[in-house]
Design an enzyme around this catalytic site. Structure first.
Site, PDB file in Angstrom:
ATOM      1  N   GLY A  87       0.842  -1.193   0.000  1.00 19.98           N
ATOM      2  CA  GLY A  87       0.000   0.000   0.000  1.00 19.98           C
ATOM      3  C   GLY A  87       0.873   1.237   0.000  1.00 19.98           C
ATOM      4  N   GLY A 135      -0.209  -4.864   0.750  1.00 21.41           N
ATOM      5  CA  GLY A 135      -1.424  -4.570  -0.020  1.00 21.41           C
ATOM      6  C   GLY A 135      -1.536  -5.359  -1.313  1.00 21.41           C
ATOM      7  N   GLU A 158       5.202  -6.239   7.697  1.00 23.94           N
ATOM      8  CA  GLU A 158       4.653  -5.099   8.451  1.00 23.94           C
ATOM      9  C   GLU A 158       5.203  -4.911   9.863  1.00 23.94           C
ATOM     10  OE1 GLU A 158       1.918  -5.987   5.140  1.00 23.94           O
ATOM     11  OE2 GLU A 158       2.882  -7.234   6.647  1.00 23.94           O
ATOM     12  N   ASP A 166      -1.845  -6.897   7.660  1.00 22.68           N
ATOM     13  CA  ASP A 166      -3.285  -6.621   7.533  1.00 22.68           C
ATOM     14  C   ASP A 166      -3.845  -7.158   6.214  1.00 22.68           C
ATOM     15  OD1 ASP A 166      -1.936  -4.663   6.028  1.00 22.68           O
ATOM     16  OD2 ASP A 166      -3.439  -3.122   6.455  1.00 22.68           O
TER      17      ASP A 166
END
Length: 375
Positions: A87, A135, A158, A166
């Site tokens: 992301g 992402g 992450e 996530d």
């Protein structure tokens, strides 16, 4: 005044981006034959997902899902280096510093997109050629088919930037065999090529150079069912001999991974690694010691709880965690150390696992009332 100026700059940046011509569009959405094709088109940024891309992809998937003339959806990246490296973390960091609404909107929209892919009624084929992280995993792993190549590099890194794996990591990671998902989540370990298939993240393995032919064949399928698509992917997969003889990189360590990462707390995992004392265990310990202690605790609990949740429940839980991380210290410090100053020496607060209280962790998982993610 500075905040207002910063916000204006952010807004102007968004406006400038949305006026780009088609050739420079960050995501290309086109229909070829019976296939809807999504092409992530930010090669210089390794096709990292930004807010405007997410906003374009979601309604298009929903439209194709309803369209009787669209039989499958294909997603791929341009540039030859990455499918999607994650992301747009920098934009989120900037927004966080000025208290911009993007902090809520980005995660809300991204997770809504992940859910749309996970529940898509049309066969969804992700060609994960090159770097696929964060992402990028979110827009591929929840679909029906994931085609890896010898160029694929998978990771959920992450915990090194004060975040947690996530985009539905709490759903797919604990469902991988044994404790490998926990290991990947906590250490950020990178898997390459055929190993991405071996752990069950990819469903097929095809030579990178054969992807254009595969895509052409997928587009040419007449009213393809999921079975027909699977047959075609299988035929390419069976013909691919690259790295077939190579042993799975974690093969010799699987027994250790399963026992060391089955502990109920991070402190216990660390204790087990120290007691084990093997070169492999010491290497993992060294890696874990570099990660955000807060992230490690959130991640372990995220996976343990996610193991028995639906994708919808997991994404709701992860949205709560994302907002907790945005309010904290470690995410901004991690991004600074890894992506901005690149000094690779983040100063985590709290600095040790023992200082991250259960009460703090509990609070991060608490419902957000009206602000909870609605799917």
């Amino acid at each position: 005044r500075l905040r207002i100026l910063n916000r204006l700059q952010v807004i102007l940046q968004h406006v400038k981006m949305s006026k780009q011509t088609d050739a420079a569009a960050e995501v290309l959405l086109e229909k070829k034959g019976g296939a809807g094709i999504i092409t992530l088109n930010r090669p210089k940024a390794l096709n990292a997902l930004n807010f405007s891309m997410i906003q374009q992809i979601y309604p298009q998937i929903k439209m194709w899902e309803q369209d009787p003339e669209t039989f499958l959806i294909i997603i791929k990246g341009t540039g030859g280096k990455a499918f999607c490296a994650g992301g747009d973390i920098r934009a989120i960091t900037e927004a966080g510093k000025v208290g911009d609404k993007l902090l809520q909107d980005f995660f809300r929209r991204e997770y809504t997109l992940n859910y749309a892919i996970g529940t898509c009624k049309k066969p969804y084929v992700a060609l994960i050629d090159g770097i696929t992280m964060g992402g990028g995993v979110g827009v591929s792993v929840h679909g029906h088919f994931r085609v890896a190549t010898e160029k694929t590099i998978f990771a959920m890194p992450e915990t090194a930037i004060g975040l947690f794996p996530d985009v539905g990591g709490g759903y797919f990671l604990p469902r991988l065999s044994g404790k490998i998902g926990y290991y990947l989540a906590l250490t950020g370990c990178r898997l390459k090529g055929r190993d991405v298939l071996r752990v069950g993240i990819a469903t097929h393995f095809v030579e990178s150079a054969k992807l254009p032919a595969l895509e052409k064949d997928l587009i040419a399928l007449k009213s393809p069912s999921k079975e027909k698509i699977a047959d075609l992917l299988n035929s390419y997969h069976m013909k691919c001999t690259i790295d077939q003889e190579k042993e799975f990189v974690l093969d010799e360590h699987m027994e250790k991974i399963n026992s060391l990462f089955s502990a109920n707390s991070m402190e216990e995992i660390v204790k087990k690694l120290k007691q084990d004392g093997s070169p492999f265990a010491m290497k993992q310990l060294e890696t874990i010691n570099k990660m955000s202690p807060t992230s490690l605790k959130l991640t372990l609990r995220q996976l343990r709880e996610g193991a028995s949740m639906s994708l919808q429940e997991v994404l709701r839980m992860e949205y709560r965690l994302s907002q907790a991380c945005m309010k904290g210290h470690d995410f901004y410090e991690g991004v600074r150390a890894v992506l901005i100053d690149k000094d690779q020496s983040p100063k985590w607060k709290p600095a040790s696992l023992e200082e991250v209280s259960d009460e703090f962790v509990d609070n991060c998982f608490k419902p957000l009332g009206n602000d909870d993610l609605k799917l």
